[in-house]
Design a protein around this motif. Structure first.
Motif, mmCIF file in Angstrom:
data_model
loop_
_atom_site.group_PDB
_atom_site.id
_atom_site.type_symbol
_atom_site.label_atom_id
_atom_site.label_comp_id
_atom_site.label_asym_id
_atom_site.label_seq_id
_atom_site.Cartn_x
_atom_site.Cartn_y
_atom_site.Cartn_z
ATOM 1 N N ASP A 98 -1.660 -6.267 -2.339
ATOM 2 C CA ASP A 98 -0.684 -6.218 -1.257
ATOM 3 C C ASP A 98 -1.267 -5.449 -0.077
ATOM 4 O OD1 ASP A 98 1.264 -7.646 -2.590
ATOM 5 O OD2 ASP A 98 2.130 -5.840 -3.518
ATOM 6 N N ALA A 99 -1.027 -5.939 1.135
ATOM 7 C CA ALA A 99 -1.541 -5.285 2.336
ATOM 8 C C ALA A 99 -0.992 -3.870 2.486
ATOM 9 C CB ALA A 99 -1.194 -6.115 3.561
ATOM 10 N N SER A 100 0.155 -3.587 1.869
ATOM 11 C CA SER A 100 0.716 -2.235 1.946
ATOM 12 C C SER A 100 -0.193 -1.206 1.286
ATOM 13 C CB SER A 100 2.099 -2.192 1.288
ATOM 14 O OG SER A 100 2.009 -2.591 -0.079
ATOM 15 N N THR A 101 -1.100 -1.683 0.431
ATOM 16 C CA THR A 101 -2.041 -0.777 -0.224
ATOM 17 C C THR A 101 -2.937 -0.092 0.795
ATOM 18 O OG1 THR A 101 -2.069 -2.290 -2.120
ATOM 19 C CG2 THR A 101 -3.786 -0.615 -2.037
ATOM 20 N N VAL A 102 -3.241 -0.791 1.887
ATOM 21 C CA VAL A 102 -4.087 -0.207 2.929
ATOM 22 C C VAL A 102 -3.442 1.044 3.501
ATOM 23 C CG1 VAL A 102 -5.197 -0.626 5.156
ATOM 24 C CG2 VAL A 102 -5.053 -2.472 3.473
ATOM 25 N N ASP A 103 -2.147 0.999 3.759
ATOM 26 C CA ASP A 103 -1.447 2.172 4.287
ATOM 27 C C ASP A 103 -1.419 3.304 3.263
ATOM 28 O OD1 ASP A 103 -0.870 0.881 6.709
ATOM 29 O OD2 ASP A 103 0.897 -0.083 5.846
ATOM 30 N N ALA A 104 -1.291 2.950 2.003
ATOM 31 C CA ALA A 104 -1.298 3.980 0.961
ATOM 32 C C ALA A 104 -2.656 4.670 0.898
ATOM 33 C CB ALA A 104 -0.951 3.346 -0.395
ATOM 34 N N LEU A 234 -0.862 -16.585 0.978
ATOM 35 C CA LEU A 234 -1.711 -15.421 1.206
ATOM 36 C C LEU A 234 -1.045 -14.383 2.087
ATOM 37 C CD1 LEU A 234 -5.045 -17.361 1.876
ATOM 38 C CD2 LEU A 234 -4.313 -16.267 -0.251
ATOM 39 N N ALA A 235 0.159 -14.640 2.545
ATOM 40 C CA ALA A 235 0.849 -13.704 3.436
ATOM 41 C C ALA A 235 0.981 -12.332 2.786
ATOM 42 C CB ALA A 235 2.227 -14.253 3.791
ATOM 43 N N GLY A 236 0.634 -11.297 3.561
ATOM 44 C CA GLY A 236 0.764 -9.938 3.057
ATOM 45 C C GLY A 236 -0.264 -9.563 2.020
ATOM 46 N N LYS A 237 -1.410 -10.257 1.975
ATOM 47 C CA LYS A 237 -2.433 -9.985 0.966
ATOM 48 C C LYS A 237 -3.746 -9.559 1.623
ATOM 49 C CE LYS A 237 0.099 -11.192 -2.570
ATOM 50 N NZ LYS A 237 0.518 -10.197 -3.587
ATOM 51 N N VAL A 238 -4.488 -8.731 0.930
ATOM 52 C CA VAL A 238 -5.869 -8.392 1.283
ATOM 53 C C VAL A 238 -6.678 -8.443 -0.007
ATOM 54 C CG1 VAL A 238 -5.276 -6.938 3.258
ATOM 55 C CG2 VAL A 238 -5.497 -5.906 0.978
ATOM 56 N N SER A 239 -7.965 -8.650 0.120
ATOM 57 C CA SER A 239 -8.820 -8.678 -1.062
ATOM 58 C C SER A 239 -9.764 -7.485 -1.130
ATOM 59 C CB SER A 239 -9.638 -9.973 -1.091
ATOM 60 O OG SER A 239 -10.475 -10.063 0.047
ATOM 61 N N THR A 240 -10.051 -6.901 0.027
ATOM 62 C CA THR A 240 -10.997 -5.784 0.081
ATOM 63 C C THR A 240 -10.495 -4.743 1.063
ATOM 64 O OG1 THR A 240 -12.818 -7.339 -0.316
ATOM 65 C CG2 THR A 240 -13.412 -5.131 0.446
ATOM 66 N N TYR A 242 -11.905 -1.305 3.121
ATOM 67 C CA TYR A 242 -13.073 -0.519 3.502
ATOM 68 C C TYR A 242 -12.602 0.853 3.960
ATOM 69 C CZ TYR A 242 -15.123 -5.185 3.579
ATOM 70 O OH TYR A 242 -15.520 -6.457 3.236
ATOM 71 N N ILE A 243 -13.247 1.908 3.440
ATOM 72 C CA ILE A 243 -12.796 3.277 3.690
ATOM 73 C C ILE A 243 -13.952 4.125 4.208
ATOM 74 C CG2 ILE A 243 -11.764 5.338 2.651
ATOM 75 C CD1 ILE A 243 -11.493 2.242 0.629
ATOM 76 N N ALA A 244 -13.661 4.945 5.205
ATOM 77 C CA ALA A 244 -14.591 5.969 5.684
ATOM 78 C C ALA A 244 -14.016 7.329 5.323
ATOM 79 C CB ALA A 244 -14.795 5.860 7.186
ATOM 80 N N ALA A 245 -14.809 8.147 4.636
ATOM 81 C CA ALA A 245 -14.361 9.481 4.239
ATOM 82 C C ALA A 245 -14.441 10.438 5.421
ATOM 83 C CB ALA A 245 -15.199 10.000 3.077
ATOM 84 N N THR A 246 -13.703 11.547 5.333
ATOM 85 C CA THR A 246 -13.721 12.539 6.411
ATOM 86 C C THR A 246 -15.095 13.171 6.564
ATOM 87 O OG1 THR A 246 -12.880 14.158 4.812
ATOM 88 C CG2 THR A 246 -11.269 13.067 6.249
ATOM 89 N N SER A 247 -15.863 13.249 5.467
ATOM 90 C CA SER A 247 -17.229 13.772 5.520
ATOM 91 C C SER A 247 -17.993 13.229 4.318
ATOM 92 C CB SER A 247 -17.239 15.309 5.498
ATOM 93 O OG SER A 247 -16.805 15.795 4.234
ATOM 94 N N ALA A 248 -19.318 13.331 4.392
ATOM 95 C CA ALA A 248 -20.148 12.833 3.296
ATOM 96 C C ALA A 248 -19.843 13.563 1.992
ATOM 97 C CB ALA A 248 -21.632 12.984 3.659
ATOM 98 N N ALA A 249 -19.464 14.836 2.099
ATOM 99 C CA ALA A 249 -19.163 15.621 0.898
ATOM 100 C C ALA A 249 -17.892 15.150 0.211
ATOM 101 C CB ALA A 249 -19.045 17.101 1.259
ATOM 102 N N ASP A 250 -17.048 14.406 0.923
ATOM 103 C CA ASP A 250 -15.768 13.977 0.364
ATOM 104 C C ASP A 250 -15.815 12.576 -0.245
ATOM 105 O OD1 ASP A 250 -14.457 16.330 1.119
ATOM 106 O OD2 ASP A 250 -14.083 15.557 3.143
ATOM 107 N N ILE A 251 -16.975 11.923 -0.225
ATOM 108 C CA ILE A 251 -17.048 10.549 -0.724
ATOM 109 C C ILE A 251 -16.673 10.486 -2.199
ATOM 110 C CG2 ILE A 251 -18.597 8.611 -1.185
ATOM 111 C CD1 ILE A 251 -20.113 9.339 1.339
ATOM 112 N N GLY A 252 -17.193 11.422 -2.993
ATOM 113 C CA GLY A 252 -16.864 11.439 -4.411
ATOM 114 C C GLY A 252 -15.378 11.653 -4.645
ATOM 115 N N THR A 253 -14.784 12.556 -3.853
ATOM 116 C CA THR A 253 -13.353 12.827 -3.984
ATOM 117 C C THR A 253 -12.532 11.596 -3.629
ATOM 118 O OG1 THR A 253 -13.739 15.142 -3.413
ATOM 119 C CG2 THR A 253 -11.480 14.332 -3.239
ATOM 120 N N VAL A 254 -12.922 10.898 -2.562
ATOM 121 C CA VAL A 254 -12.216 9.686 -2.167
ATOM 122 C C VAL A 254 -12.310 8.634 -3.262
ATOM 123 C CG1 VAL A 254 -12.210 7.759 -0.539
ATOM 124 C CG2 VAL A 254 -12.487 10.090 0.298
ATOM 125 N N GLY A 255 -13.486 8.495 -3.874
ATOM 126 C CA GLY A 255 -13.639 7.534 -4.970
ATOM 127 C C GLY A 255 -12.705 7.843 -6.121
#
Length: 435
Positions: A98-104, A234-240, A242-255
């Motif tokens: 669901d596209a709402s997942t992006v906002d979450a 397909l209305a309201g759907k996404v398949s992928t 893409y996320i950018a973390a606040t910093s490189a040190a936070d990539i693991g936390t975001v995962g």
């Protein structure tokens, strides 16, 4: 003034020894520059591959995962993969969210930017006169209101214009140059996707990768396309996502946060993607990381040792000279200053010569380095992406400054060791030494 005059006279009088020491320093500096630049080029090449596959600035990717085979018959129809032989559209990988997942995801504490996309595959009839093999066109619906993430950011606009927030509800498309050439399309041409007409507004050039989309649409327009007979709308759907973390040190936390938020999705970080890269680029990266580090350290040690031995041997031959100077009243400090000043001048000459050697080495690497390849499995699991990589070895002012400092430091260390050894001699003993 006398010190400078004496320094100039001694360097001119002992030009062969000075040139020998400077050459030793130059070889070491040149090797360090070449190895450092080559290692940096391999690292940049891997970054470019990840940017091509994952998108510039993308740290983590969340991809909808299809249900297990055993549950496929009972899975919701909108997450099933279509029969690849049936003409029509299907979600790449056979699953969507669901596209709402992006906002979450955007609300997570360590997420700076996020964008969703809907990756589709259109199965078309085989070209006229060819074998009965259907053609597959990769279509990527991107969120034009959240630009800056995803593979589309790696594309270079060649003609027309790019997708913009004003295109949210428009039936417009940006196409790849190879797709445009194959279908004789240009700006203003009409595309028909699943029976829906789109106007071509831009043509982009992309790094050669099998996973690059041939057509880019606004996400809202892609979601309005009619799905195939095996999928719901397909209305309201996404398949992928893409996320950018606040910093490189936070990539693991975001995962970790994504894994908890989306337990049914495949979460891939930039580090995971780098580890998944195979082919000659992966081998070169490992070699550059392991061998390059040790080679640089070895060259540094060898340069200092060589310069020290050559300088010590040169100063040792001048034992009577320095003994005479001490008998005339030169202090140990003045002798050390004289030897160190000579070493510094030789170090500067060695640095200049070493920079020239380094540039020659870089040019040689660029001339003979073979093209590298990288292969990465697509996050959707539908195919593998192959990228050809050409190394672009170059150096910057920081490396040049570090190499110059290296040569001068090595020469000063060598001069200090030699001066310390000569000042330990008494003038009477130094005067009786033979040259």
């Amino acid at each position: 003034m006398f010190t400078l005059t004496y320094l100039r006279r001694e360097l001119r009088h002992r030009s062969r020894q000075a040139l020998l020491v400077a050459t030793g320093l130059a070889v070491g500096v040149g090797l360090v520059i070449t190895v450092t630049a080559s290692t940096g080029a391999v690292g940049s090449a891997q970054t470019a591959v990840l940017d091509t596959l994952n998108g510039i600035g993308t740290d983590v990717t969340a991809t909808a995962k299809p249900p297990p085979n055993g549950d496929r018959d009972h899975a919701p129809s909108d997450s099933r993969a279509r029969d690849a032989s049936t003409p029509g559209l299907s979600v790449a990988g056979g699953a969507s969210m669901d596209a709402s997942t992006v906002d979450a995801v955007a609300r997570l504490a360590h997420v700076a930017h996020v964008a969703g996309s809907l990756v589709l595959s259109e199965i078309g009839p085989p070209p006229a006169g060819s074998a009965a093999i259907p053609t597959t066109t990769r279509i990527d619906g991107i969120d034009v209101t959240r630009p800056g993430l995803g593979p589309y950011t790696s594309a270079t606009l060649r003609s027309g214009r790019s997708l913009s927030p004003s295109d949210t509800d428009s039936r417009v498309a940006v196409i790849d140059t190879r797709y445009a050439a194959a279908h004789q399309l240009r700006i203003g041409s009409t595309l028909v996707i699943a029976g829906i007409r789109f106007t071509t507004i831009g043509v982009v050039d992309q790094p050669a990768a099998s996973g690059a989309a041939s057509i880019y649409l606004p996400l809202a327009a892609a979601q309005q396309l009619p799905a195939g007979q095996h999928a719901h709308a397909l209305a309201g759907k996404v398949s992928t996502i893409y996320i950018a973390a606040t910093s490189a040190a936070d990539i693991g936390t975001v995962g970790a946060e994504l894994a908890a938020l989306l337990p049914s999705a495949t979460v891939t970080s930039s580090r995971d993607l780098a580890e998944a890269v195979s082919g000659s680029l992966a081998s070169a990266t490992a070699l550059a990381h392991d061998l390059g580090t040790w080679l640089t350290v070895g060259v540094l040690l060898a340069t200092v040792a060589t310069a020290s031995l050559l300088t010590l041997a040169s100063v040792t031959r001048r034992t009577r000279e320095f003994g005479t100077l001490k008998a005339l009243g030169w202090t140990g400090r003045r002798v050390i200053t004289q030897v160190v000043a000579e070493s510094a001048a030789i170090g500067l000459a060695g640095a200049a010569l070493g920079v020239a050697v380094g540039y020659c080495g870089i040019g040689l690497v660029n001339a003979i380095a073979p093209a590298l390849t990288a292969t990465v499995d697509d996050p959707t699991g539908t195919d593998s992406q192959n990228v050809a990589v050409h190394l672009n070895v170059h150096t910057g002012t920081g490396t040049i400054a570090a190499a110059t400092l290296l040569a001068i430091t090595a020469a000063l260390i060598a001069g200090a060791i030699a001066a310390w050894s000569i000042t330990r001699l008494q003038p009477a003993h130094a005067l009786t030494a033979t040259e």
